[in-house]
Design an enzyme around this catalytic site. Structure first.
Site, PDB file in Angstrom:
ATOM      1  CG  ASP A 131      20.799 -28.729 -15.165  1.00 38.57           C
ATOM      2  OD1 ASP A 131      20.179 -28.038 -14.333  1.00 38.57           O
ATOM      3  OD2 ASP A 131      20.238 -29.342 -16.094  1.00 38.57           O
TER       4      ASP A 131
ATOM      5  CG  ASP B  66      19.971 -29.190 -19.501  1.00 40.11           C
ATOM      6  OD1 ASP B  66      19.772 -29.820 -20.554  1.00 40.11           O
ATOM      7  OD2 ASP B  66      19.088 -28.565 -18.888  1.00 40.11           O
TER       8      ASP B  66
ATOM      9  NE  ARG C 113       9.841 -30.300 -16.274  1.00 36.53           N
ATOM     10  CZ  ARG C 113       9.245 -29.125 -16.479  1.00 36.53           C
ATOM     11  NH1 ARG C 113       7.932 -29.045 -16.591  1.00 36.53           N
ATOM     12  NH2 ARG C 113       9.970 -28.013 -16.531  1.00 36.53           N
TER      13      ARG C 113
ATOM     14  CG  ASP D 258      16.420 -27.337 -22.124  1.00 38.09           C
ATOM     15  OD1 ASP D 258      17.190 -27.948 -21.348  1.00 38.09           O
ATOM     16  OD2 ASP D 258      16.477 -26.110 -22.333  1.00 38.09           O
TER      17      ASP D 258
ATOM     18  CE  LYS E 232      19.623 -25.808 -20.834  1.00 39.70           C
ATOM     19  NZ  LYS E 232      18.408 -25.105 -20.451  1.00 39.70           N
TER      20      LYS E 232
ATOM     21  CE  LYS F 231      18.161 -30.798 -14.008  1.00 37.76           C
ATOM     22  NZ  LYS F 231      17.432 -29.665 -14.637  1.00 37.76           N
TER      23      LYS F 231
HETATM   24  N1  BES Z   1      18.443 -26.905 -16.231  1.00 43.50           N
HETATM   25  C1  BES Z   1      17.377 -26.195 -16.810  1.00 43.50           C
HETATM   26  C2  BES Z   1      16.813 -25.108 -15.911  1.00 43.50           C
HETATM   27  C3  BES Z   1      17.682 -23.937 -15.612  1.00 43.50           C
HETATM   28  C4  BES Z   1      17.971 -23.009 -16.598  1.00 43.50           C
HETATM   29  C5  BES Z   1      18.127 -23.741 -14.337  1.00 43.50           C
HETATM   30  C6  BES Z   1      18.732 -21.920 -16.299  1.00 43.50           C
HETATM   31  C7  BES Z   1      18.889 -22.654 -14.035  1.00 43.50           C
HETATM   32  C8  BES Z   1      19.199 -21.743 -15.023  1.00 43.50           C
HETATM   33  C9  BES Z   1      16.223 -27.122 -17.136  1.00 43.50           C
HETATM   34  O1  BES Z   1      16.557 -28.422 -17.473  1.00 43.50           O
HETATM   35  C10 BES Z   1      15.494 -26.508 -18.292  1.00 43.50           C
HETATM   36  O2  BES Z   1      16.088 -26.346 -19.305  1.00 43.50           O
HETATM   37  N2  BES Z   1      14.247 -26.157 -18.069  1.00 43.50           N
HETATM   38  C11 BES Z   1      13.445 -25.523 -19.070  1.00 43.50           C
HETATM   39  C12 BES Z   1      12.069 -26.132 -19.004  1.00 43.50           C
HETATM   40  C13 BES Z   1      11.183 -25.751 -20.147  1.00 43.50           C
HETATM   41  C14 BES Z   1      11.726 -26.322 -21.445  1.00 43.50           C
HETATM   42  C15 BES Z   1       9.793 -26.280 -19.877  1.00 43.50           C
HETATM   43  C16 BES Z   1      13.398 -24.035 -18.756  1.00 43.50           C
HETATM   44  O3  BES Z   1      13.319 -23.656 -17.591  1.00 43.50           O
HETATM   45  O4  BES Z   1      13.438 -23.260 -19.712  1.00 43.50           O
HETATM   46 ZN    ZN Z   2      17.055 -28.680 -19.529  1.00 42.10          ZN
HETATM   47 ZN    ZN Z   3      18.358 -29.140 -16.649  1.00 38.38          ZN
END
Ligand code: BES
Ligand code: ZN
Ligand code: ZN
Length: 487
Positions: free
Chosen positions: A272, A254, A335, A331, A261, A249
């Site tokens: 990220d 992000d 995936r 966010d 966020k 990835k």
């Molecule tokens: N990059 C983030 C995941 C992340 C957050 C990794 C903090 C490490 C530390 C990812 O893109 C994301 O924001 N995921 C969301 C998914 C949710 C919206 C279903 C998450 O994990 O909150």
């Molecule tokens: Zn995200």
């Molecule tokens: Zn992300």
């Protein structure tokens, strides 16, 4: 360590040989002996010292406590040897690479480990030394470290350990480099430099070409960013060798997109692209070791930004695989870009082994924290190999279930798939199940990594980290062995 001119530890010559190598042969100056002293085996640790040295240790109250060290002066006032506290069994259980703690503040000189030491401990000590001497000093005007080197302990392949450390440093440098210097183009450039060093090929599909060549979700996530989104592809190795494909990835930053966020959650999001950095660090290790595999690395490199052309909540995207995806949270972008890359990875000739790395969910951190990396696979053999390898090389990984009972959670009313199931239960598992829908390969593992050390530990300074790659390398080396030098 970052190169003078390079953002990923590579200079014109290739990898810059600073902190990431062990000292060679018998230099002119005699090496300083390092006595690794365990506080629960104090007598044993001090046994090889002279009477004067023992008294010096006693006068300084040296007890082998972890984090302590004591230099012993020679007759001319030079450092003759150093006692390095390794702590007791309980402290050692909490982490490895304890020599890394001394290494980060070692005075200039060449060191060698004194006394008998078994090969596995010696290897760990040597790698710990190198990992502990990492500094991200690209933006510092003064170098932070003295020029200290450790001689490869007897029985340890110093070149191999250094190559592994170089791979780790590539990952750390890329993650530590802020997004204003490591956007999608910077990620591509890093891949190109690593490829050039090893004679690998790199191609990239960029911007509108992503639509023409049917990577709609990579384009949709990245089109709002200041630099064009792209899919970077690196290939290396013999046509008839077993095919190993790594996917990482590469979200350069992000913001969350329109589902923005909050500041505290966004602060660290330069990391990220940690999956991409990990895949490239591992690729360096594989190519430097010349493993007899056909390597392919796929990196969807994008920035998840806010703009008038950002994808919106409620949009429905049609993926490369043809499955439609309802965007319930902009966010959950990782995936989406991975899905198109994984589909591409499995087209035409399936890889024998497919591994992806992604800083995919906050939920993975809630479950396992910053040290233990969850992985998902249906391949029982691979699962066991990874668990064993992670333990052996102190790269902790933990298997999680691709639980079929949660499949329904990623199936919304409107489209085939939902990118962000409501409720958020089992968030790391549902993200892994989402990816699985796009995989068509005999053996696949997905790592939901963190790519960051929030609290310093021996050999692991605060900042970007290369997680799970050494465990995977160990599995690959066990499976495929090495290419003999004359091959
Ligand atoms: N990059 C983030 C995941 C992340 C957050 C990794 C903090 C490490 C530390 C990812 O893109 C994301 O924001 N995921 C969301 C998914 C949710 C919206 C279903 C998450 O994990 O909150
Ligand atoms: Zn995200
Ligand atoms: Zn992300």
């Amino acid at each position: 360590m970052a190169g003078e001119d390079g953002r990923e530890g590579l200079d014109d010559e290739g990898l810059n040989e600073g902190t990431e190598r062990l000292a060679e042969g018998d230099g002119a100056a005699p090496a300083v002996a390092l006595h690794l002293v365990h506080s629960d085996r104090l007598e044993e640790g001090l046994a090889s010292l002279t009477e004067e040295e023992r008294r010096w240790a006693e006068a300084n109250r040296f007890r082998g406590r972890f984090g302590s060290h004591l230099a012993i002066p020679g007759a001319g006032g030079e450092i003759a040897s150093v006692l390095v506290g390794m702590g007791d069994a309980k402290v050692r259980e909490r982490g490895r690479f304890h020599l890394g703690d001394f290494a980060k503040s070692a005075p200039a000189g060449t060191y060698e480990i004194a006394g008998e030491i078994d090969p596995e401990t010696a290897e760990e000590a040597a790698l710990g030394w190198l990992l502990g001497r990492y500094r991200f000093d690209r933006f510092k005007s003064e170098p932070a470290l003295d020029d200290a080197h450790l001689k490869a302990p007897p029985g340890v392949d110093g070149t191999r350990i250094a190559q592994i450390a170089q791979g780790v440093f590539i990952t750390r440098d890329m993650v530590n480099t802020p997004a204003n210097e490591m956007g999608p183009a910077g990620i591509e450039e890093a891949a190109r430099r690593i490829a050039e060093h090893h004679g690998a090929r790199v191609t990239a599909i960029t911007g509108e070409a992503l639509l023409e060549q049917n990577f709609p979700m990579i384009h949709a996530v990245g089109r709002a960013g200041p630099e064009a989104p792209r899919l970077v592809e690196l290939t290396w190795g013999e046509e008839d060798a077993p095919a190993v494909t790594l996917v990482g990835k590469g979200v350069a930053f992000d913001t969350g997109g329109l589902d923005l966020k909050p500041a505290a959650s966004m602060a660290l999001m330069k990391k990220d692209m940690g999956g991409a950095a990990t895949a490239l660090g591992l690729a360096h290790m594989i190519m430097a070791r010349r493993l007899p595999v056909r390597l392919r690395v796929l990196i969807p490199a994008v920035e998840n930004s806010v703009s008038s052309n950002s994808m919106r909540p409620g949009d429905v995207l049609r993926s490369r695989a043809g499955l439609t995806v309802e965007i319930n949270n902009t966010d959950a972008e990782g995936r989406l870009v991975l899905a198109d890359a994984l589909t591409y990875a499995c087209e035409e000739a399936q890889p024998d082994l497919l591994i992806d790395f992604a800083t995919l969910t906050g939920a993975a951190r809630v479950a396992l924290g910053a040290e233990v990396m969850p992985y998902y696979t249906d391949d029982e053999g691979l699962a066991a190999e990874l668990a064993e390898a992670g333990r052996k090389v102190a790269d902790p990984v933990w298997r999680m279930p691709l639980w079929p009972g949660y499949e329904a959670d990623i199936e919304p009313a409107v489209a085939d798939l939902d990118n962000a199931p409501s409720g958020g239960m089992a968030g790391s598992i549902t993200a892994a199940l989402f990816l699985k829908r796009f995989v068509n390969a005999p053996s696949w593992a997905h790592f939901d990594i963190y790519a960051w050390t929030p609290k310093a530990r021996p050999g692991r300074p605060v900042g970007g980290e290369c997680q799970a790659a050494r465990a995977v390398l160990e599995v690959l080396e066990k499976r495929y062995g090495e290419t003999p030098d004359d091959a």
